[in-house]
Structures are given as structure tokens and as C-alpha cells.
Design an enzyme around this catalytic site. Structure first.
Site, PDB file in Angstrom:
ATOM      1  N   CYS A  43      -4.126  -1.878  -1.223  1.00 30.57           N
ATOM      2  CA  CYS A  43      -4.658  -0.634  -0.664  1.00 30.57           C
ATOM      3  C   CYS A  43      -6.180  -0.723  -0.572  1.00 30.57           C
ATOM      4  O   CYS A  43      -6.823  -1.392  -1.379  1.00 30.57           O
ATOM      5  CB  CYS A  43      -4.259   0.560  -1.529  1.00 30.57           C
ATOM      6  SG  CYS A  43      -4.794   2.154  -0.825  1.00 30.57           S
ATOM      7  N   ASP A  45      -8.166   1.484  -1.330  1.00 27.44           N
ATOM      8  CA  ASP A  45      -8.740   2.300  -2.408  1.00 27.44           C
ATOM      9  C   ASP A  45      -9.820   1.514  -3.170  1.00 27.44           C
ATOM     10  O   ASP A  45      -9.578   0.397  -3.638  1.00 27.44           O
ATOM     11  CB  ASP A  45      -7.606   2.721  -3.359  1.00 27.44           C
ATOM     12  CG  ASP A  45      -8.058   3.800  -4.335  1.00 27.44           C
ATOM     13  OD1 ASP A  45      -9.027   3.567  -5.078  1.00 27.44           O
ATOM     14  OD2 ASP A  45      -7.425   4.873  -4.353  1.00 27.44           O
ATOM     15  N   ARG A  47     -10.882   1.695  -5.973  1.00 27.59           N
ATOM     16  CA  ARG A  47     -10.629   1.450  -7.402  1.00 27.59           C
ATOM     17  C   ARG A  47      -9.685   0.285  -7.650  1.00 27.59           C
ATOM     18  O   ARG A  47      -9.342  -0.001  -8.802  1.00 27.59           O
ATOM     19  CB  ARG A  47     -10.069   2.730  -8.034  1.00 27.59           C
ATOM     20  CG  ARG A  47     -11.023   3.901  -7.946  1.00 27.59           C
ATOM     21  CD  ARG A  47     -10.319   5.211  -8.215  1.00 27.59           C
ATOM     22  NE  ARG A  47      -9.330   5.537  -7.183  1.00 27.59           N
ATOM     23  CZ  ARG A  47      -8.600   6.651  -7.174  1.00 27.59           C
ATOM     24  NH1 ARG A  47      -8.731   7.531  -8.149  1.00 27.59           N
ATOM     25  NH2 ARG A  47      -7.737   6.874  -6.208  1.00 27.59           N
ATOM     26  N   HIS A  99      -0.604   0.990  -5.663  1.00 28.81           N
ATOM     27  CA  HIS A  99      -1.106   1.602  -6.903  1.00 28.81           C
ATOM     28  C   HIS A  99      -0.576   3.028  -7.008  1.00 28.81           C
ATOM     29  O   HIS A  99      -0.319   3.684  -5.985  1.00 28.81           O
ATOM     30  CB  HIS A  99      -2.640   1.582  -6.943  1.00 28.81           C
ATOM     31  CG  HIS A  99      -3.288   2.431  -5.886  1.00 28.81           C
ATOM     32  ND1 HIS A  99      -3.790   3.683  -6.145  1.00 28.81           N
ATOM     33  CD2 HIS A  99      -3.486   2.226  -4.563  1.00 28.81           C
ATOM     34  CE1 HIS A  99      -4.288   4.192  -5.027  1.00 28.81           C
ATOM     35  NE2 HIS A  99      -4.114   3.324  -4.050  1.00 28.81           N
ATOM     36  N   CYS A 102      -1.640   6.925  -5.122  1.00 38.28           N
ATOM     37  CA  CYS A 102      -2.227   6.490  -3.846  1.00 38.28           C
ATOM     38  C   CYS A 102      -2.401   7.699  -2.918  1.00 38.28           C
ATOM     39  O   CYS A 102      -1.425   8.408  -2.612  1.00 38.28           O
ATOM     40  CB  CYS A 102      -1.344   5.435  -3.183  1.00 38.28           C
ATOM     41  SG  CYS A 102      -2.026   4.828  -1.614  1.00 38.28           S
TER      42      CYS A 102
HETATM   43 CO    CO Z   1      -4.054   3.885  -2.085  1.00 43.53          CO
END
Ligand code: CO
Length: 201
Positions: A43, A45, A47, A99, A102
Site C-alpha cells: 500500500c 500508506d 507508514r 496492512h 487501510c
Molecule cells: Co493502505
């Protein structure tokens, strides 16, 4: 924490200097050739940075990230990545790592977005409905989203195993294992979803 854009360039200069000091041939070696064993599909993302959470150095993992780690057969970007990673780099493993929590999966399930983002994540909602994974089966929305995050990873593993380049590789005896993982933002740990399979199976 980097607050200003110039911090990034300062950080970079420090990082390159430190590597050069520890291993004077590092960049020379990598510049000549990349030979990663792994393709990471994760992803976007911020993080969930592939190299950082797996302890891999530059050169060790080929990375593709998009919102909610999707493998879409209509997406030329991911198809090109898989083609290159499999046929040219000859990676041995493909890891799909989703994750929990999400945002893309949450937005798909609650239909709380619009525009291209809605189009992009809408197959996730369709997948949940198709698998009869409904919010009413869960104590709270968070658990529902997290289960669908895992289901989404499993679905991408299945899609990859049918990918034309993995089939081509199998025909020439090149084995590629595909793995499904999910990362926890809460504790930084990756859970193996135990859906690993090989293109030769
Ligand atoms: Co995500």
C-alpha cells in the site's frame, strides 16, 4: 521528523556519506546492476515502507505501491512492474503486503470517497460482498475493515498466480513464490496469511 523540504536533501547527503564511509564500493556495485530477489506489492500508506519494515538495503527489493495494494489486470502500471520483475530481474518471491486499518479498504467499504479513488478501491467492496463478508458479522467496523484488508491481499495473490508472466516463467521452469502478508500499524509486525503458492504448483 523532517519539517522542511530542504531537510530531505540534507538527510540524503548525510545518508550517502555514511554509506560511502561504511562501504566505499556500495554505490558502484549497485549502479552496475540491480539483482533483487523480491518484488514487493504494498500500500502507498506512508507508514508501511517496504525496505524499512523488512530490513532490506537498496538493491534488495523491487517495489510497487498503490492505494490498498491492488493487482488489477486493467492496470498497465502493475502489469509492467510484474513483467519486468519476473522476466528481466527474475525475482524469486512476490510479496503482497497489505496492512490493517487501510484507509483505501475503509473508504471502499463505507463508500466514503469519490472520483478516481472510488473507482480504484470499488473492487474491494465488491470482493467483500462476493465473499459475504458483511459488517453485521463483526463486533465493530474496525474488525470488518481488517478482515477485508486480509481478504484483499489473498485476492491479489490469486490474481498474480494467474498472471501471464508468471505462467510464462513457469513454462521455462523459473519458480516464483507468491506470498500474502498483512502489517499491523499497532505494533509494526507482519503476519503471514499462509496463502503462499508457487507458479509451478
Ligand atoms: Co493502505
Amino acid at each position: 521528523m523532517s519539517d522542511s523540504i530542504s531537510d530531505l536533501l540534507d538527510n540524503n547527503a548525510r545518508w550517502a556519506g555514511k554509506i560511502q564511509q561504511e562501504d566505499s564500493k556500495f554505490f558502484e556495485r549497485l549502479a552496475a546492476q540491480q539483482r533483487p530477489k523480491y518484488l514487493w506489492i504494498g500500500c502507498s500508506d506512508s507508514r508501511v515502507p517496504a525496505n524499512v519494515i523488512t530490513g532490506l538495503a537498496p538493491g534488495e527489493v523491487f517495489v510497487h505501491r498503490n492505494v490498498s495494494n491492488r493487482v488489477e489486470n486493467t492496470d498497465r502500471n502493475i502489469l509492467a512492474v510484474v513483467q519486468f520483475a519476473v522476466l528481466s530481474l527474475k525475482v524469486k518471491h512476490i510479496i503482497v503486503c497489505g496492512h490493517h486499518d487501510c484507509g483505501g479498504v475503509g473508504a471502499a467499504l463505507t463508500r466514503s470517497t469519490d472520483g478516481p479513488l472510488r473507482d480504484w478501491v470499488s473492487p474491494i467492496r465488491a470482493l467483500a460482498l462476493d465473499k459475504k463478508c458483511l459488517q453485521s458479522d463483526f463486533d465493530n467496523q474496525k474488525d470488518w475493515v481488517n478482515r477485508v484488508c486480509e481478504m484483499n491481499v489473498e485476492d491479489q495473490v490469486t490474481t498474480l498466480l494467474q498472471n501471464q508472466y508468471l505462467k510464462e516463467a513457469a513454462d521455462s521452469g523459473q519458480q516464483i513464490s507468491v506470498h500474502g502478508w498483512v502489517y499491523s500499524l499497532q505494533n509494526g509486525l507482519i503476519k503471514d496469511l499462509n496463502v503462499s503458492a508457487s507458479n509451478l504448483d
